[in-house]
Design a protein around this motif. Structure first.
Motif, PDB file in Angstrom:
ATOM      1  N   GLY A 199       0.841  -1.192   0.000  1.00 15.98           N
ATOM      2  CA  GLY A 199       0.000   0.000   0.000  1.00 15.98           C
ATOM      3  C   GLY A 199       0.874   1.239   0.000  1.00 15.98           C
ATOM      4  N   THR A 200       0.531   2.216  -0.826  1.00 16.23           N
ATOM      5  CA  THR A 200       1.399   3.393  -0.967  1.00 16.23           C
ATOM      6  C   THR A 200       1.395   4.280   0.270  1.00 16.23           C
ATOM      7  N   LYS A 201       0.399   4.128   1.143  1.00 17.01           N
ATOM      8  CA  LYS A 201       0.311   4.947   2.353  1.00 17.01           C
ATOM      9  C   LYS A 201       0.605   4.127   3.611  1.00 17.01           C
ATOM     10  N   ASP A 202       1.339   3.052   3.455  1.00 19.41           N
ATOM     11  CA  ASP A 202       1.672   2.182   4.580  1.00 19.41           C
ATOM     12  C   ASP A 202       2.567   2.940   5.569  1.00 19.41           C
ATOM     13  N   GLU A 203       2.095   3.075   6.812  1.00 16.61           N
ATOM     14  CA  GLU A 203       2.866   3.771   7.836  1.00 16.61           C
ATOM     15  C   GLU A 203       3.570   2.815   8.796  1.00 16.61           C
ATOM     16  N   GLN A 204       3.322   1.517   8.647  1.00 14.43           N
ATOM     17  CA  GLN A 204       3.991   0.532   9.489  1.00 14.43           C
ATOM     18  C   GLN A 204       5.243  -0.033   8.825  1.00 14.43           C
ATOM     19  N   VAL A 205       5.126  -0.322   7.551  1.00 19.51           N
ATOM     20  CA  VAL A 205       6.283  -0.674   6.725  1.00 19.51           C
ATOM     21  C   VAL A 205       6.159   0.183   5.472  1.00 19.51           C
ATOM     22  N   GLY A 206       6.921   1.255   5.421  1.00 18.66           N
ATOM     23  CA  GLY A 206       6.777   2.194   4.313  1.00 18.66           C
ATOM     24  C   GLY A 206       7.055   1.559   2.960  1.00 18.66           C
ATOM     25  N   ILE A 207       6.404   2.092   1.950  1.00 24.43           N
ATOM     26  CA  ILE A 207       6.580   1.542   0.602  1.00 24.43           C
ATOM     27  C   ILE A 207       8.020   1.681   0.119  1.00 24.43           C
ATOM     28  N   GLU A 208       8.803   2.513   0.776  1.00 22.53           N
ATOM     29  CA  GLU A 208      10.215   2.635   0.423  1.00 22.53           C
ATOM     30  C   GLU A 208      10.921   1.280   0.493  1.00 22.53           C
ATOM     31  N   HIS A 209      10.463   0.395   1.405  1.00 23.13           N
ATOM     32  CA  HIS A 209      11.044  -0.949   1.477  1.00 23.13           C
ATOM     33  C   HIS A 209      10.875  -1.679   0.148  1.00 23.13           C
ATOM     34  N   GLY A 221      19.223  -8.119 -12.133  1.00 24.13           N
ATOM     35  CA  GLY A 221      18.653  -8.886 -13.231  1.00 24.13           C
ATOM     36  C   GLY A 221      17.649  -9.930 -12.822  1.00 24.13           C
ATOM     37  N   LYS A 222      16.944  -9.694 -11.704  1.00 20.64           N
ATOM     38  CA  LYS A 222      15.968 -10.663 -11.202  1.00 20.64           C
ATOM     39  C   LYS A 222      14.573 -10.359 -11.751  1.00 20.64           C
ATOM     40  N   THR A 223      13.746 -11.389 -11.768  1.00 18.47           N
ATOM     41  CA  THR A 223      12.368 -11.254 -12.248  1.00 18.47           C
ATOM     42  C   THR A 223      11.468 -10.852 -11.091  1.00 18.47           C
ATOM     43  N   TYR A 224      10.715  -9.767 -11.265  1.00 22.82           N
ATOM     44  CA  TYR A 224       9.826  -9.310 -10.197  1.00 22.82           C
ATOM     45  C   TYR A 224       8.632  -8.575 -10.795  1.00 22.82           C
ATOM     46  N   THR A 225       7.567  -8.518 -10.008  1.00 26.41           N
ATOM     47  CA  THR A 225       6.341  -7.818 -10.383  1.00 26.41           C
ATOM     48  C   THR A 225       5.893  -6.989  -9.188  1.00 26.41           C
ATOM     49  N   CYS A 226       5.423  -5.784  -9.448  1.00 21.08           N
ATOM     50  CA  CYS A 226       4.941  -4.904  -8.376  1.00 21.08           C
ATOM     51  C   CYS A 226       3.434  -4.710  -8.483  1.00 21.08           C
ATOM     52  N   LEU A 227       2.742  -4.877  -7.364  1.00 22.69           N
ATOM     53  CA  LEU A 227       1.327  -4.538  -7.241  1.00 22.69           C
ATOM     54  C   LEU A 227       1.216  -3.523  -6.108  1.00 22.69           C
ATOM     55  N   PHE A 228       1.193  -2.252  -6.456  1.00 22.70           N
ATOM     56  CA  PHE A 228       1.116  -1.206  -5.447  1.00 22.70           C
ATOM     57  C   PHE A 228      -0.303  -0.645  -5.418  1.00 22.70           C
TER      58      PHE A 228
END
Length: 255
Positions: A199-209, A221-228
């Motif tokens: 969640g973009t407004k996460d105050e417990q674990v910020g999205i910066e992580h 070069g790793k495979t990843y997908t983001c769902l924000f």
């Protein structure tokens, strides 16, 4: 696994067991849910967040996951609910996932080519490190996950006393201890795809992580997908949770 006790009336199409197993010689406990039928079934290891009674395993999530046809294992981590030892926030307690995977992967009901890890909040530390150790892991989901524990120390003033006690001191005093608990520094060891949900407004674990983890995965070069999820915090509404879970399982099936 050294013991299991069935818990009745859990799910109409699955069985739930309270299991006891050994991790570094300690008796540790967790939930094991197995769908009805002969299998083999895919396995999802659900690494909870928090510490001790805060953020304890959510049976509703276990039920939701098993309803997708997965065997679900959810360790409580050492020292919890009658288990031996003391939880230490991604330190030695990471073996509570590593040692569990050793016997889980040998269960006859488990499809050994379909083993997935789910780490919520600080459980992301556990899931990512386990994925690094076991190349047979097919994917790892990092949901509102901690990737850099020093960043958690910066963000969460309310957790600083606990972190100093568990880790040894502040990141300024013992930077190597925080780095050792931070999977972002070892992403080069990952061999499976990663799904980042935040969640973009996460105050417990910020999205910066997740942003830093995504950057590290890209650089290596790793495979990843983001769902924000715009505007949402550490927890979502029931409808958004369901939509996110559905997308997560769709992603897993595509790996």
């Amino acid at each position: 696994m050294i013991d299991q006790v069935e818990i009745p009336e859990f799910h109409p199409y699955a069985e739930l067991f309270l299991v006891t197993y050994l991790s570094q010689g300690l008796r540790v406990k967790g939930y094991l849910a197995i769908p009805a039928g002969e299998g083999p079934f895919p396995l999802l290891v659900y690494c909870r967040g928090g510490i001790r009674n805060v953020g304890m395993t959510r049976l509703a999530w276990v039920s939701r996951f098993v309803s997708e046809g997965y065997i679900v294992f959810a360790p409580f981590y050492r020292g919890n609910r009658g288990g031996e030892g003391r939880e230490d926030f991604g330190g030695e307690d990471r073996h509570d996932v590593l040692d569990a995977l050793s016997w889980l992967s040998e269960l006859s009901q488990v499809n050994k080519s379909e083993i997935h890890l789910f780490g919520f909040s600080r459980g992301a530390i556990m899931a990512l490190f386990a994925a690094m150790e076991f190349p047979f892991v097919k994917s790892v989901i990092v949901w509102g996950g901690v990737s850099d524990l020093a960043l958690t120390y910066e963000e969460r003033i309310d957790l600083r006393r606990m972190l100093k006690r568990v880790v040894g001191d502040s990141p300024q005093k013992v930077p190597e201890a925080y780095a050792w608990r931070s999977p972002i520094y070892r992403v080069d060891e990952l061999s499976c795809p990663v799904l980042l949900v935040h969640g973009t407004k996460d105050e417990q674990v910020g999205i910066e992580h997740s942003l830093r983890l995504a950057a590290a995965l890209k650089d290596n070069g790793k495979t990843y997908t983001c769902l924000f999820y715009e505007g949402w915090g550490h927890f979502f509404s029931a409808a958004v949770w369901e939509e996110a879970f559905s997308r997560m399982f769709q992603w897993c099936r595509g790996q």
